[in-house]
Design an enzyme around this catalytic site. Structure first.
Site, short mmCIF file in Angstrom:
data_model
loop_
_atom_site.label_atom_id
_atom_site.label_comp_id
_atom_site.label_asym_id
_atom_site.label_seq_id
_atom_site.Cartn_x
_atom_site.Cartn_y
_atom_site.Cartn_z
N GLU A 146 3.82 4.14 -10.05
CA GLU A 146 2.48 2.72 -9.75
C GLU A 146 2.21 3.43 -8.60
OE1 GLU A 146 0.61 1.21 -12.03
OE2 GLU A 146 -0.73 1.71 -10.11
N LYS A 206 5.64 9.59 -4.71
CA LYS A 206 5.79 7.58 -4.33
C LYS A 206 5.66 7.93 -2.81
CE LYS A 206 4.72 3.70 -4.16
NZ LYS A 206 3.89 2.30 -4.71
N PHE A 251 -8.18 4.80 5.83
CA PHE A 251 -6.93 4.20 6.59
C PHE A 251 -6.90 5.32 7.93
CE2 PHE A 251 -3.66 2.56 3.99
CZ PHE A 251 -4.38 2.01 2.39
N CYS A 262 5.14 -3.38 0.25
CA CYS A 262 5.50 -2.31 0.22
C CYS A 262 5.90 -0.85 1.43
CB CYS A 262 4.34 -1.51 -0.89
SG CYS A 262 4.26 -2.51 -1.78
N LYS A 265 9.05 -1.43 3.95
CA LYS A 265 10.53 -1.18 3.56
C LYS A 265 10.17 0.35 3.14
CE LYS A 265 9.50 -2.68 -1.60
NZ LYS A 265 9.75 -1.33 -2.57
N ARG A 332 4.52 -11.21 2.55
CA ARG A 332 5.25 -10.06 2.84
C ARG A 332 5.51 -9.42 3.49
NH1 ARG A 332 7.19 -7.77 -2.75
NH2 ARG A 332 4.43 -7.93 -2.72
C1 UGA Z 1 0.09 0.44 -0.09
C2 UGA Z 1 -0.70 2.14 -1.28
O1 UGA Z 1 -2.01 1.31 -0.64
C3 UGA Z 1 -0.70 1.11 -2.49
O2 UGA Z 1 -1.15 3.31 -2.79
C4 UGA Z 1 0.42 1.53 -2.95
O3 UGA Z 1 0.94 1.60 -4.48
C5 UGA Z 1 1.47 -0.10 -3.37
O4 UGA Z 1 1.78 0.47 -1.51
C6 UGA Z 1 2.51 0.20 -3.12
O5 UGA Z 1 3.86 0.49 -2.55
O6 UGA Z 1 3.29 -0.92 -4.45
P1 UGA Z 1 -0.88 -2.37 -0.58
O7 UGA Z 1 0.84 -2.74 -0.10
O8 UGA Z 1 -0.94 -3.04 -1.32
O9 UGA Z 1 -0.31 -0.73 -1.42
O10 UGA Z 1 -1.78 -2.48 0.36
P2 UGA Z 1 -2.21 -1.22 1.44
O11 UGA Z 1 -4.04 -1.24 1.17
O12 UGA Z 1 -2.05 -0.01 1.55
O13 UGA Z 1 -2.12 -1.99 2.61
C7 UGA Z 1 -1.07 -2.10 3.67
C8 UGA Z 1 -1.14 -2.52 4.86
O14 UGA Z 1 -1.64 -1.24 5.69
C9 UGA Z 1 -1.89 -3.80 5.20
O15 UGA Z 1 -0.75 -4.90 5.97
C10 UGA Z 1 -3.14 -3.50 6.11
O16 UGA Z 1 -4.05 -4.15 6.58
C11 UGA Z 1 -2.86 -1.91 6.45
N1 UGA Z 1 -4.06 -0.86 7.29
C12 UGA Z 1 -4.43 -0.65 6.44
C13 UGA Z 1 -4.22 -0.39 8.24
O17 UGA Z 1 -3.60 -1.66 9.20
N2 UGA Z 1 -5.14 0.40 8.69
C14 UGA Z 1 -5.79 0.29 7.51
O18 UGA Z 1 -6.79 1.43 8.26
C15 UGA Z 1 -5.94 0.15 6.54
#
Ligand code: UGA
Length: 436
Positions: A146, A206, A251, A262, A265, A332
């Site tokens: 996913e 993944k 990103f 996610c 970990k 988390r």
């Molecule tokens: C992430 C992945 O983006 C999903 O594709 C994946 O399915 C998911 O993990 C998972 O394994 O279930 P998510 O944890 O919901 O999704 O959040 P993200 O949007 O990826 O953001 C992760 C972290 O990165 C956040 O704390 C966000 O603030 C940070 N981030 C993101 C940054 O510090 N800079 C950025 O440019 C983008």
């Protein structure tokens, strides 16, 4: 199609409701009675845009139900496994207790010809290990990772960028892939890429995707560290390199780094698994990715301390944000909340606010002071730090309004999400991450 979803957390609850919304008859199963009671009553147990609506619609249509009774999976043609794989206590590896328990509980209810579709994020090699017991029951295991993002979970589930199906070799595998195509009929009709692989590749897709995203974020945060000692601006740097389509701007948001249930970990579990496989050095850079990420939290705290003249003891700081990212109430491994906790540890009078995550934050960090209302958090603050880039702070909060409430016009922009010039023009001392 009749579908069961085992595990009704962020992943499973959304998956169950989304599958019902595209016409399937779905039963969601979880051992958590409270969660199941909420879902069965049509109430989303966590904040996720659009989930409430599709839950209500699904339950209203009679196609979506929730239960704690695993026997309810009988008769479903496809059984999704969507339980959590948290980081092990005292180690980096993934804890597979819930996956193993879910599969063990499911096997007695399988019928020959059933498909079991694993969605949980697991170390490479897990599917091959689980397949035996499932095959003995006459069913076929497919690994179907996913990729949903919290905050966009419903949209990502119904309309994903790609679908991946890791299947066993031979006719049973081909059949399983066909069945998954029927499950995801709306995405398949839109010509969404559907990639059929072996188990190991699907599992690796993944973790590789999450490792890449984490690396991209830490890359730009490493550039922020260099910018900080050279006077360069990491935001302009990201814009400039992001115009190269091979790099891309997404990103590359420098700030206090990544968190959530996610990325942190998953990169640790990947390192642990690579070590087990004798290939630890292949992903040793992930340790650096993790270290850079954690340093950004220190840096945010340093900026607040420096801006307040060298000590935060007894000073009031408004912390805007607690969720690990906007559009989520998930705390988390939240960098935002970690910064608040660190400031509190230095004797700072911290007031944390967040549009959605205050109840969850208060549950795990009851020692912090919370304000439901942004104005209450700002009132009398000696400094403000933005740690989650909610629109409420990024767009709607004006420097003039904030100035009318605070005691000191100091703002630390932990997400580089504010208009620095506008805040400075209003008399604020503005401090970004990796920006002069
Ligand atoms: C992430 C992945 O983006 C999903 O594709 C994946 O399915 C998911 O993990 C998972 O394994 O279930 P998510 O944890 O919901 O999704 O959040 P993200 O949007 O990826 O953001 C992760 C972290 O990165 C956040 O704390 C966000 O603030 C940070 N981030 C993101 C940054 O510090 N800079 C950025 O440019 C983008």
């Amino acid at each position: 199609m009749r579908i069961s979803v085992i595990g009704c957390g962020y992943l499973g609850a959304v998956h169950a409701a989304a599958m019902a919304s595209i016409g399937h008859e779905v039963v969601g199963v979880d051992i958590d009675e409270r969660k199941i009671a909420e879902l069965a009553a049509g109430r989303a147990p966590f904040f996720e845009p659009d989930l409430q609506q599709i839950l209500e619609d699904g339950i209203g249509s009679g196609r979506l139900s929730f239960t704690t009774d695993i026997a309810a999976v009988r008769g479903a043609a496809v059984h999704f496994i969507g339980v959590g794989t948290p980081q092990q206590e005292g180690g980096y590896a993934a804890d597979l207790t819930y996956v193993d328990a879910a599969v063990d509980a499911l096997i007695p209810h399988l019928r020959p010809g059933d498909i079991v579709a694993g969605k949980s994020t697991v170390p490479v090699g897990t599917a091959a290990r689980l397949a035996d017991g499932i095959e003995r029951a006459g069913a076929t295991l497919v690994w179907n990772p996913e990729f949903l993002r919290e905050g966009w979970a419903v949209q990502d589930t119904i309309d994903p960028d790609r679908l991946v199906a890791g299947v066993p070799a031979g006719a049973s595998g081909e059949h399983a892939a066909e069945v998954l195509r029927e499950v995801y009929h709306t995405a398949v009709a839109k010509k969404t890429p559907f990639i059929v692989t072996d188990y190991a590749t699907a599992e690796l897709v993944k973790v590789a995707a999450n490792a890449f995203l984490a690396t991209k974020i830490s890359f730009i945060n490493a550039m922020a560290e260099i910018a900080e000692v050279t006077g360069a601006d990491v935001t302009q740097l990201a814009d400039a390199i992001g115009h190269d389509v091979r790099i891309g701007r997404r990103f590359l948001g420098a700030g206090i780094g990544f968190g959530g249930g996610c990325l942190p970990k998953d990169i640790r579990a990947f390192s642990a698994r690579a070590e087990e496989l004798g290939r630890g050095e292949s992903v040793s850079f992930l340790r650096e990715v993790d270290a850079i990420n954690m340093r950004r939290r220190d840096r945010a705290v340093e900026l607040v301390v420096a801006a307040l003249g060298g000590s935060v003891f007894g000073r009031r700081v408004a912390v805007l944000g607690a969720a690990f990212k906007p559009h989520s109430d998930d705390v988390r491994d939240s960098p935002a909340l970690d910064v608040a906790v660190r400031l509190k540890g230095l004797g700072c009078d911290v007031v944390v606010t967040d549009p959605a995550a205050v109840p969850n934050a208060a549950r795990i960090h009851p020692q912090l002071t919370y304000a439901d209302d942004l104005d209450d958090a700002l009132r009398g603050a000696d400094a403000v730090i933005v740690v989650t880039e909610w629109d409420e702070y990024r767009r709607h909060l004006t420097p003039e309004h904030a100035a009318s409430l605070v005691a000191g016009r100091i703002v630390v922009d932990g997400r580089n999400c504010l208009d620095a010039a506008a805040w400075r023009e209003s008399g604020w001392s503005y401090h970004g991450m990796g920006r002069p």
